[in-house]
Write an enzyme that holds these catalytic residues in place. Sequence first.
Site, mmCIF file in Angstrom:
data_model
loop_
_atom_site.group_PDB
_atom_site.id
_atom_site.type_symbol
_atom_site.label_atom_id
_atom_site.label_comp_id
_atom_site.label_asym_id
_atom_site.label_seq_id
_atom_site.Cartn_x
_atom_site.Cartn_y
_atom_site.Cartn_z
ATOM 1 N N ALA A 135 0.732 -1.199 -0.029
ATOM 2 C CA ALA A 135 0.215 -0.143 -0.059
ATOM 3 C C ALA A 135 0.405 1.542 0.557
ATOM 4 C CB ALA A 135 -0.709 0.478 1.257
ATOM 5 N N TYR A 189 -5.917 9.147 2.000
ATOM 6 C CA TYR A 189 -4.993 7.992 2.155
ATOM 7 C C TYR A 189 -6.255 6.940 2.420
ATOM 8 C CZ TYR A 189 -3.308 4.089 5.144
ATOM 9 O OH TYR A 189 -3.318 2.706 5.651
#
Length: 308
Positions: free
Chosen positions: A75, A141
Site C-alpha cells: 500500500a 489515504y
Amino acid sequence: MKLFVTGVGGQLGYDVTIELTRRGHSCCCSDILTQAPDGLQCLGCDYVPLDITDAEAVQRTFAEIRPDAVIHCAAWTAVDAAEDNREKVMAINHHGTAHLAAACRELDAKMLYISTDYVFNGDGTEPWEPECTAYAPVNVYGDSKLQGELAVKQLVKKYFIVRTAWVFGENGNNFVKTMLRLGQTHPQLRVVNDQIGTPTYTPDLARLIADMIETEKYGIYHATNAGGYISWYEFACEIFKAAGCPTKVIPVTTEEYGLSKARRPFNSRLDKSKLIAMGFTPLPDWKDALTRYLSVILNQKEGQICQM
C-alpha cells in the site's frame, strides 16, 4: 496451502512472510523492488517483483503461481504525501487492490486485505465496529483504502478485510523509531494528545493474519493490540519510559501541533470483540508488545538508544 504476500518490503508484509514460512506454508512474496529485500533469502520463500498497478502483470503472475490465498499488505501509506499524489495513491491502493481481487476471483482464491480506521471520519468517542458502513474518510489515504475495501467486497467471495491502526515493526519506519531518533537530539518533544487509538505490533498482527487465512471465517475484522485506548502523547511517554530515555514529552492539541498536511482522525478506537466471537486469539497488550519491540531494537543497537 500456497500463499502469495504483497508488500514484503514493508513492516507487516515482511513479518507476515516470516510467520507463514515458520508454519511451513509454501509462500511466494512480492514487492515493487526488482530484488528481494535484505534478509528474505534466509526464509526460503520465492520472490517475484510485481507492480500491482499493472493489471496484465498481475494476471500473468497469478496464472503462473496459482496461489490458494493472497495476503495483500502492499500500500501507499505516506498519509501527508498522499494529499499531493492522489492519482498515484489511487492507482496503488484502489486499482492495484482491484487487480489483485480480480485475479483472486479467477482462481477462486482467498484474499486478505489490510485496511485502516482511516476509512471512517474519526468523530466521536465510541469504538468503530467492523460492520459499520458510515464511511467518511477525511484524507486521500483513507479514501484510497476505502475504495480498496469496496473492490475486494465486490470482486471476491472468500475475503477477509482486517482494519488496523498505529502500526509499528522492525522492518520500516514508524512512530516508535521516530520518537527514539528524535529523543537522541531533543530534550523535549511536542506530541498530540487528542488523537486516540491503540498501537499494533506487526509480529502480533502477522500471527493473527496467519490464523485467519488458515480458516474460512470470512468477513471484516478490527485488530490492534490489547491494553485499552491511548493518545499519541501517552504512547510517546511509554516509549521513552520503557527505553530509559529522559526526553520530556509535552502534550498538545492537533491544532496546536499544526504540522500535518492531511487531516487525521481524532477517534481511531477499533472494536475488536469480533475476534473473540469468531474464535481468534486477540493480540497481546500493547505495552508488552512495545517491550518486546524495544528489546529487538536495543539488541540491534547493542546498547542504550537514548544517550541524553
